[in-house]
Design a protein around this motif. Sequence first.
Motif, PDB file in Angstrom:
ATOM      1  N   VAL A 165       2.418  -1.606  12.636  1.00  0.00           N
ATOM      2  CA  VAL A 165       1.812  -0.472  13.332  1.00  0.00           C
ATOM      3  C   VAL A 165       2.851   0.228  14.199  1.00  0.00           C
ATOM      4  CG1 VAL A 165       0.103   0.179  15.084  1.00  0.00           C
ATOM      5  CG2 VAL A 165      -0.514  -1.431  13.283  1.00  0.00           C
ATOM      6  N   LYS A 169       4.312   4.069  13.800  1.00  0.00           N
ATOM      7  CA  LYS A 169       4.365   5.063  14.875  1.00  0.00           C
ATOM      8  C   LYS A 169       5.733   5.714  14.967  1.00  0.00           C
ATOM      9  CE  LYS A 169       3.798   5.622  19.862  1.00  0.00           C
ATOM     10  NZ  LYS A 169       3.498   4.954  21.163  1.00  0.00           N
ATOM     11  N   PHE A 176       0.547   9.276  12.972  1.00  0.00           N
ATOM     12  CA  PHE A 176       0.039   8.249  13.889  1.00  0.00           C
ATOM     13  C   PHE A 176      -0.917   8.857  14.915  1.00  0.00           C
ATOM     14  CE2 PHE A 176       0.246   5.782  17.796  1.00  0.00           C
ATOM     15  CZ  PHE A 176       0.020   4.491  17.337  1.00  0.00           C
ATOM     16  N   LEU A 180      -4.350   6.892  14.376  1.00  0.00           N
ATOM     17  CA  LEU A 180      -4.546   5.674  15.152  1.00  0.00           C
ATOM     18  C   LEU A 180      -4.855   5.928  16.617  1.00  0.00           C
ATOM     19  CD1 LEU A 180      -1.867   3.298  13.619  1.00  0.00           C
ATOM     20  CD2 LEU A 180      -4.333   3.002  13.576  1.00  0.00           C
ATOM     21  N   TYR A 207       0.145   3.572   5.503  1.00  0.00           N
ATOM     22  CA  TYR A 207      -1.058   3.383   6.310  1.00  0.00           C
ATOM     23  C   TYR A 207      -2.069   2.491   5.585  1.00  0.00           C
ATOM     24  CZ  TYR A 207      -4.947   4.606   9.390  1.00  0.00           C
ATOM     25  OH  TYR A 207      -5.996   4.556  10.276  1.00  0.00           O
ATOM     26  N   VAL A 210      -1.004  -1.211   5.714  1.00  0.00           N
ATOM     27  CA  VAL A 210      -1.322  -1.865   6.988  1.00  0.00           C
ATOM     28  C   VAL A 210      -2.823  -2.120   7.091  1.00  0.00           C
ATOM     29  CG1 VAL A 210      -1.210  -1.660   9.494  1.00  0.00           C
ATOM     30  CG2 VAL A 210       0.678  -0.820   8.091  1.00  0.00           C
ATOM     31  N   LYS A 286      -9.581   5.480   8.796  1.00  0.00           N
ATOM     32  CA  LYS A 286      -9.013   5.387  10.146  1.00  0.00           C
ATOM     33  C   LYS A 286     -10.048   4.887  11.156  1.00  0.00           C
ATOM     34  CE  LYS A 286      -9.677  10.209  11.676  1.00  0.00           C
ATOM     35  NZ  LYS A 286      -8.977  11.431  12.122  1.00  0.00           N
ATOM     36  N   LEU A 293      -8.556  -3.246  14.531  1.00  0.00           N
ATOM     37  CA  LEU A 293      -7.512  -3.579  15.506  1.00  0.00           C
ATOM     38  C   LEU A 293      -8.113  -4.050  16.822  1.00  0.00           C
ATOM     39  CD1 LEU A 293      -4.792  -0.798  15.033  1.00  0.00           C
ATOM     40  CD2 LEU A 293      -4.498  -3.265  14.749  1.00  0.00           C
TER      41      LEU A 293
END
Length: 368
Positions: A165, A169, A176, A180, A207, A210, A286, A293
């Motif tokens: 992550v 970024k 990002f 996020l 993305y 992840v 997203k 997270l």
Amino acid sequence: MKNSFKKLSVAFVMVLFMGTLQAQVLENYNPKIVIEHKYELVPSPVMAKVSLNLKDYPMASFQLEFPEQAAVFLGEKLWLYASSDTSFIIPIAQLKAAIGENAKSIPMRVYKKGVADGEVSIKKGVFTQGEPVKEGKDAAVEQLREKDPVKDFLILAFVVVLALVALFKVTYPMVFQSALRPVSLFQEEFSDSSGGMKLFSSDVIFYMLVFSMLMSLFAFSFLHFAGIGLLSEYFGEGLNALLLIWLSGAMIFMVMSFLKYLWIKIFAMVYHLDKIDFSQFFYMVKSLMLVLLILYVVIMGFYLQGYTAMDEMMNYAICAFLVVYLVGIFRLFYLMLKKVPFKSYHLFSYLCSSELVPFLVIVKLIIG
């Protein structure tokens, strides 16, 4: 006839009396057992303790029951380690000889993470049934300090996800900000997409990788903490085997994500909404990425603090995940009302086909 009946009655009473003599409990310690908790983020039971009376009824025995992975201390001495659920009978004289003391009473402490009421049972009495114990044995140091490969794996995998992550970024700062940041979920914008070509750009693939790794880690944690034995045979094979399972699961989730996009695109073509298929797909991804997270940070916080009811914690996390998923669908409906030219019930029919059906399939798989 009367004499026969009297003989049968006397025999029946004697059988009952003999049955009562098989186990005569003189003192029940179960109501006296105290469960102690460790207080950090939340209270977690870690120890059961009680004081044993060794003076009264010196010819009696103790009937003891301990759960698996319990370390039993008598006074300050480690007496035994129960590698599995253990139940046995030991005379008081033999117990005194095992601990090497001649005290009138001695404290017993049973250490086990997550020990619950009813898992430890201690009774004093005259028992003729049950398995006697030969002697108390000290637990091997390796048993008490055995490393948990699953815990090491969960920490390492989550650190890898956070590192990716951070790398995302640095590499794609503009993406990002829109992907996020929690504030992006509450924006009133829903931009059109130029088609499915964006799906295969480097930033989106990164993305999605992840996201798939985090989904795989979340699913792995759920199976482990919920006690579902699909992966339990691999838990003892070391860190490399667990990493391989995690990465394999990430690839499966990545393929499923692309199939989900293909599913959305098919219905978008049917309803003539080709320009918003990618925006719809990316908005849901997203949303789920952010909630995963947050949930996993909370889960690891409780887990590293020694919280024992991780199965309940994972159930709450799954419920929160599904609730956010469902709220995201209704939020998507609200945002798309401004972009779609036809009536709201047509839009609702489209979202039911493209989003609600996969959601129900996921719920069915989890519940099943």
